[in-house]
Scaffold this motif. Structure first.
Motif, short mmCIF file in Angstrom:
data_model
loop_
_atom_site.label_atom_id
_atom_site.label_comp_id
_atom_site.label_asym_id
_atom_site.label_seq_id
_atom_site.Cartn_x
_atom_site.Cartn_y
_atom_site.Cartn_z
N GLY A 4 0.81 -1.21 0.00
CA GLY A 4 0.00 0.00 0.00
C GLY A 4 0.84 1.26 0.00
N THR A 19 -1.89 -2.80 -5.41
CA THR A 19 -2.43 -3.16 -4.10
C THR A 19 -3.08 -4.53 -4.11
N TYR A 23 -3.13 -9.81 -2.21
CA TYR A 23 -4.36 -10.62 -2.26
C TYR A 23 -4.15 -11.80 -3.20
N PHE A 58 -9.89 -8.97 3.07
CA PHE A 58 -9.44 -7.84 2.26
C PHE A 58 -10.19 -6.56 2.62
N TYR A 61 -9.32 -5.39 6.33
CA TYR A 61 -7.96 -4.86 6.40
C TYR A 61 -7.89 -3.47 5.80
N ASN A 62 -8.44 -3.31 4.61
CA ASN A 62 -8.39 -2.01 3.95
C ASN A 62 -9.26 -0.97 4.63
N TYR A 65 -7.49 0.16 7.82
CA TYR A 65 -6.35 1.01 7.49
C TYR A 65 -6.84 2.38 7.02
N ALA A 66 -7.92 2.41 6.24
CA ALA A 66 -8.44 3.70 5.75
C ALA A 66 -9.02 4.53 6.89
N LEU A 101 -13.88 0.34 -2.03
CA LEU A 101 -13.59 -0.99 -1.51
C LEU A 101 -14.64 -1.99 -1.98
#
Length: 129
Positions: A4, A19, A23, A58, A61-62, A65-66, A101
Motif C-alpha cells: 500500500g 495493491t 491478495y 481484504f 484490512y483495507n 487502514y483507511a 472498496l
C-alpha cells in the motif's frame, strides 16, 4: 501494508493494481496449501467459503487502514482525535472510503471463485495424476 505504501508512490492506475498483489499472492498460496493437504480441488461450497473469506479479510484490512491510518500517521498532532471524529461523522468521507472498496471486492471475488474452480481442477490434475 508495504504494498500500500509503495502503491501510494506510484501513478494512480499502477498503484491500484499493485495493491491487489498481496491478495493474489495469498490466494495462490492458500490454493497450493489446500491442494497438497486435501489432494483434490475445492468443491463449489468450499470455493464460495474461501472466496468470501478472502473478500472479508481484504475489506476489513483495507477499511481499518483507511479509517485508522490517518490517526496512526498523525499521532504527533494535538487534535488528532477531534479531526478523526470529524471525518468519521462526514458521510462523504465514509462514502469515498467504502464505495471503492466495495467496487474492488466484486471483481476480486469473481477472480477468486474462478481460480478455485476450473483452474484448481487443472492444477489438481497436473499435481496428482
Amino acid at each position: 501494508m508495504i504494498f500500500g505504501v509503495i502503491a501510494a508512490l506510484l501513478p494512480l492506475g499502477v498503484g491500484i493494481v499493485f495493491t491487489a498483489f498481496p491478495y493474489l499472492f495469498a490466494m495462490i498460496v492458500v490454493l497450493f496449501y489446500f491442494l497438497k493437504k486435501n489432494k483434490r480441488a475445492p468443491t463449489p461450497l468450499e470455493r464460495n467459503k474461501i472466496a468470501l473469506g478472502f473478500i472479508i479479510i481484504f475489506f476489513l484490512y483495507n477499511a481499518l487502514y483507511a479509517v485508522f491510518g490517518p490517526v496512526f500517521f498523525s499521532m504527533g498532532e494535538p487534535e488528532v482525535w477531534a479531526n478523526w471524529f470529524k471525518q468519521m461523522s462526514n458521510p462523504q468521507f465514509l462514502f469515498a472510503v467504502f464505495i471503492p472498496l466495495l467496487i474492488y471486492m466484486i471483481p476480486l471475488y469473481l477472480v477468486t471463485f474462478w481460480f478455485y474452480g476450473k483452474q484448481a481442477h487443472r492444477m489438481s490434475n497436473k499435481m496428482f495424476n
